[in-house]
Design an enzyme around this catalytic site. Structure first.
Site, PDB file in Angstrom:
ATOM      1  N   HIS A 207       0.801  -1.223   0.000  1.00 49.90           N
ATOM      2  CA  HIS A 207       0.000   0.000   0.000  1.00 49.90           C
ATOM      3  C   HIS A 207       0.835   1.274   0.000  1.00 49.90           C
ATOM      4  O   HIS A 207       0.291   2.366   0.030  1.00 49.90           O
ATOM      5  CB  HIS A 207      -0.952   0.017   1.202  1.00 49.90           C
ATOM      6  CG  HIS A 207      -0.246   0.192   2.515  1.00 49.90           C
ATOM      7  ND1 HIS A 207       0.362  -0.852   3.170  1.00 49.90           N
ATOM      8  CD2 HIS A 207      -0.028   1.283   3.273  1.00 49.90           C
ATOM      9  CE1 HIS A 207       0.912  -0.403   4.284  1.00 49.90           C
ATOM     10  NE2 HIS A 207       0.698   0.902   4.375  1.00 49.90           N
TER      11      HIS A 207
HETATM   12  C1  UD1 Z   1      -2.357   5.393   5.675  1.00 47.21           C
HETATM   13  C2  UD1 Z   1      -1.081   6.014   6.258  1.00 47.21           C
HETATM   14  C3  UD1 Z   1       0.054   5.025   6.121  1.00 47.21           C
HETATM   15  C4  UD1 Z   1      -0.295   3.686   6.739  1.00 47.21           C
HETATM   16  C5  UD1 Z   1      -1.608   3.180   6.178  1.00 47.21           C
HETATM   17  C6  UD1 Z   1      -2.021   1.945   6.924  1.00 47.21           C
HETATM   18  C7  UD1 Z   1      -0.816   8.446   6.066  1.00 47.21           C
HETATM   19  C8  UD1 Z   1      -0.131   9.520   5.327  1.00 47.21           C
HETATM   20  N1  UD1 Z   1      -0.716   7.205   5.526  1.00 47.21           N
HETATM   21  O1  UD1 Z   1      -2.141   5.197   4.299  1.00 47.21           O
HETATM   22  O2  UD1 Z   1       1.192   5.542   6.793  1.00 47.21           O
HETATM   23  O3  UD1 Z   1       0.736   2.778   6.467  1.00 47.21           O
HETATM   24  O4  UD1 Z   1      -2.626   4.182   6.346  1.00 47.21           O
HETATM   25  O5  UD1 Z   1      -2.947   1.170   6.229  1.00 47.21           O
HETATM   26  O6  UD1 Z   1      -1.428   8.685   7.063  1.00 47.21           O
HETATM   27  N2  UD1 Z   1      -9.582   4.416   1.843  1.00 47.21           N
HETATM   28  C9  UD1 Z   1     -10.792   3.782   1.711  1.00 47.21           C
HETATM   29  N3  UD1 Z   1     -11.279   3.134   2.807  1.00 47.21           N
HETATM   30  C10 UD1 Z   1     -10.639   3.108   3.989  1.00 47.21           C
HETATM   31  C11 UD1 Z   1      -9.390   3.740   4.092  1.00 47.21           C
HETATM   32  C12 UD1 Z   1      -8.878   4.387   3.004  1.00 47.21           C
HETATM   33  O7  UD1 Z   1     -11.417   3.800   0.649  1.00 47.21           O
HETATM   34  O8  UD1 Z   1     -11.150   2.527   4.948  1.00 47.21           O
HETATM   35  C13 UD1 Z   1      -9.038   5.159   0.700  1.00 47.21           C
HETATM   36  C14 UD1 Z   1      -8.986   6.661   1.017  1.00 47.21           C
HETATM   37  O9  UD1 Z   1     -10.188   7.289   0.753  1.00 47.21           O
HETATM   38  C15 UD1 Z   1      -7.880   7.134   0.121  1.00 47.21           C
HETATM   39  C16 UD1 Z   1      -6.935   5.925   0.087  1.00 47.21           C
HETATM   40  O10 UD1 Z   1      -7.694   4.800   0.477  1.00 47.21           O
HETATM   41  O11 UD1 Z   1      -8.343   7.361  -1.183  1.00 47.21           O
HETATM   42  C17 UD1 Z   1      -5.751   6.117   1.007  1.00 47.21           C
HETATM   43  O12 UD1 Z   1      -6.161   6.340   2.357  1.00 47.21           O
HETATM   44  P1  UD1 Z   1      -5.269   7.215   3.368  1.00 47.21           P
HETATM   45  O13 UD1 Z   1      -5.748   7.044   4.750  1.00 47.21           O
HETATM   46  O14 UD1 Z   1      -5.152   8.609   2.859  1.00 47.21           O
HETATM   47  O15 UD1 Z   1      -3.826   6.601   3.215  1.00 47.21           O
HETATM   48  P2  UD1 Z   1      -3.348   5.085   3.299  1.00 47.21           P
HETATM   49  O16 UD1 Z   1      -2.753   4.709   1.997  1.00 47.21           O
HETATM   50  O17 UD1 Z   1      -4.449   4.261   3.842  1.00 47.21           O
HETATM   51  N1  UDP Z   2      -3.429  -6.234   8.636  1.00 48.48           N
HETATM   52  C1  UDP Z   2      -4.669  -6.837   8.796  1.00 48.48           C
HETATM   53  N2  UDP Z   2      -5.364  -7.237   7.666  1.00 48.48           N
HETATM   54  C2  UDP Z   2      -4.855  -7.081   6.406  1.00 48.48           C
HETATM   55  C3  UDP Z   2      -3.579  -6.472   6.268  1.00 48.48           C
HETATM   56  C4  UDP Z   2      -2.909  -6.046   7.406  1.00 48.48           C
HETATM   57  O1  UDP Z   2      -5.141  -7.013   9.914  1.00 48.48           O
HETATM   58  O2  UDP Z   2      -5.520  -7.470   5.439  1.00 48.48           O
HETATM   59  C5  UDP Z   2      -2.706  -5.775   9.844  1.00 48.48           C
HETATM   60  C6  UDP Z   2      -1.248  -6.169   9.910  1.00 48.48           C
HETATM   61  O3  UDP Z   2      -1.036  -7.460  10.379  1.00 48.48           O
HETATM   62  C7  UDP Z   2      -0.701  -5.133  10.873  1.00 48.48           C
HETATM   63  C8  UDP Z   2      -1.469  -3.900  10.457  1.00 48.48           C
HETATM   64  O4  UDP Z   2      -2.646  -4.361   9.803  1.00 48.48           O
HETATM   65  O5  UDP Z   2      -1.025  -5.468  12.207  1.00 48.48           O
HETATM   66  C9  UDP Z   2      -0.577  -3.067   9.571  1.00 48.48           C
HETATM   67  O6  UDP Z   2      -1.277  -2.187   8.851  1.00 48.48           O
HETATM   68  P1  UDP Z   2      -0.756  -1.599   7.475  1.00 48.48           P
HETATM   69  O7  UDP Z   2       0.161  -2.544   6.792  1.00 48.48           O
HETATM   70  O8  UDP Z   2      -1.962  -1.160   6.776  1.00 48.48           O
HETATM   71  O9  UDP Z   2       0.026  -0.292   7.970  1.00 48.48           O
HETATM   72  P2  UDP Z   2       1.544   0.048   8.308  1.00 48.48           P
HETATM   73  O10 UDP Z   2       1.998  -0.844   9.386  1.00 48.48           O
HETATM   74  O11 UDP Z   2       2.330  -0.095   7.039  1.00 48.48           O
HETATM   75  O12 UDP Z   2       1.481   1.471   8.714  1.00 48.48           O
END
Ligand code: UD1
Ligand code: UDP
Length: 365
Positions: A207
């Site tokens: 991601h």
């Molecule tokens: C965010 C964090 C990242 C973390 C990740 C964990 C920041 C800058 N990034 O990235 O550090 O590793 O979360 O998973 O804070 N979206 C949905 N449904 C959801 C969540 C997100 O559709 O439940 C969509 C949002 O609308 C957006 C995209 O996914 O278009 C990205 O979401 P966003 O929270 O901005 O960043 P992540 O890539 O999730």
């Molecule tokens: N995780 C989960 N379901 C998934 C993918 C990840 O429960 O389908 C858990 C994962 O094991 C970890 C956390 O989500 O505990 C990490 O989240 P993510 O990789 O989104 O964020 P990051 O750690 O990179 O910020």
């Protein structure tokens, strides 16, 4: 009565704060713990499922901010959180991790004169092209308690001139959650339900914008995973950012045969899949730590990591972003060339208890 407000917003935040919510219950006569969900992540499978599975209290406040550019997302969290803090007047604000919700909450609280505790302080990738690196640096600078998960974090904070009195090496609350749920993770039937043979399949998650926001990079990654899927079954739970990009780049009809794409999985199911996997391939922060704890080989498709202990003592292989290198390392591991690992210091399931103790010992005046 001391009032503590924890602010969470994204999937990894929930996992990191769950054990602290539990640890603070022990002090319920002295502490009122409130939880604010910014709404950064909002899908049921990115949010609610973790509250249910980890038996977390329902958030007392939900800011409902959703997605957006960095500036707009961070700004909306700040505007909404300011109202909550103004009304609630907490004695302390706790922020976990490195997401935009972490940064926004730390800025609002510190500017309102409320002490801030950062859970998972001091991690550095030394790569400011990662939005998380900026979030980590700024959050640490304005925090009053820096709770650190690994030795590198202590060194980084000292190098940056942080006051020693603020720095506490406590261990890793994400590992507390893993430790507390280990029986359920081992007993979970997902491997069987998906027709997978333990130790004979691969799990992948991606991601990070550097891997999934560029069409060519994402396509190359999917092709590589596709080739590995010829060797072993490969399960790929797809993060919403990645799902959107697969659609936007027209890759949906070209998903390599053999890749098993799923929705994001619940915590217990996902950890169970990793527990019995032969190999995990990822760009996640938390997954590098969880695989190290579970002694599962992990390939991290990034140029750097803010969690070097997973390389130095754990089972993590940091290979960069060359797809040839990813494939070669994966083939070596499938061929039996594995890296031995051990569990890092203080990753013992008790980090949140240490944090709660420290917070209770220190009185905010
Ligand atoms: C965010 C964090 C990242 C973390 C990740 C964990 C920041 C800058 N990034 O990235 O550090 O590793 O979360 O998973 O804070 N979206 C949905 N449904 C959801 C969540 C997100 O559709 O439940 C969509 C949002 O609308 C957006 C995209 O996914 O278009 C990205 O979401 P966003 O929270 O901005 O960043 P992540 O890539 O999730
Ligand atoms: N995780 C989960 N379901 C998934 C993918 C990840 O429960 O389908 C858990 C994962 O094991 C970890 C956390 O989500 O505990 C990490 O989240 P993510 O990789 O989104 O964020 P990051 O750690 O990179 O910020």
């Amino acid at each position: 009565m001391k009032k503590i407000l924890s602010v969470v917003g994204a999937r990894p935040n929930f996992i990191k704060i769950a054990p602290l919510a539990k640890a603070l219950k022990k002090y319920r006569k002295e502490v009122r713990h409130l939880l604010c969900h910014t709404g950064q992540h909002f899908d049921e499978r990115m949010s609610e499922i973790f509250f249910d599975q980890l038996q977390m209290p329902k958030p007392d406040f939900n800011l409902g901010v959703g997605g957006g550019s960095h500036a707009s997302q961070t700004a909306r969290i700040m505007l909404e959180l300011e109202k909550v803090i103004d009304e609630q007047k907490p004695d302390l604000v706790v922020v976990p991790g490195d997401v935009n919700s972490t940064l926004a909450a730390a800025l609002v609280a510190s500017k309102m004169g409320i002490p801030v505790a950062h859970v998972e302080a001091g991690l550095r990738s030394y790569d400011k092209t990662m939005p998380e690196e900026i979030n980590r640096i700024v959050t640490d600078v304005v925090s009053d308690y820096l709770f650190v998960t690994e030795h590198s974090g202590m060194h980084n904070l000292r190098d940056e001139g942080m006051d020693d009195d603020k720095i506490f090496f406590v261990g890793n609350t994400m590992i507390d959650t893993l430790d507390a749920n280990y029986e359920a993770i081992e007993a979970c039937p997902i491997t069987k339900e998906m027709g997978l043979t333990p130790e004979k399949y691969i799990v992948a998650t991606f991601h990070r914008p550097s891997n999934v926001d560029d069409a060519e990079n994402l396509k190359a990654l999917m092709d590589t995973l596709g080739r590995l899927a010829d060797e072993r079954k490969l399960v790929f739970p797809v993060h919403p950012r990645t799902r959107k990009n697969i659609e936007a780049f027209g890759l949906k009809g070209r998903i390599p045969k053999g890749l098993i794409l799923t929705e994001p999985l619940g915590y217990i199911e996902f950890l169970s899949l990793m527990r019995y996997a032969e190999l995990v391939i990822t760009d996640s922060g938390g997954i590098q730590e969880e695989t190290t704890y579970m002694n599962v080989q992990c390939i991290t498709v990034r140029k750097n990591t803010e969690r070097p202990v997973t390389i130095d003592v754990g089972t993590n292989h940091l290979v960069g972003t060359s797809m040839e290198k990813v494939e070669r390392t994966a083939m070596d591991i499938l061929g039996g060339t594995t890296k031995p690992g051990r569990i890092p210091e203080l990753w013992d399931g008790k980090a949140a208890r240490r944090i709660a103790e420290i917070l209770m010992e220190h009185k905010e005046d």
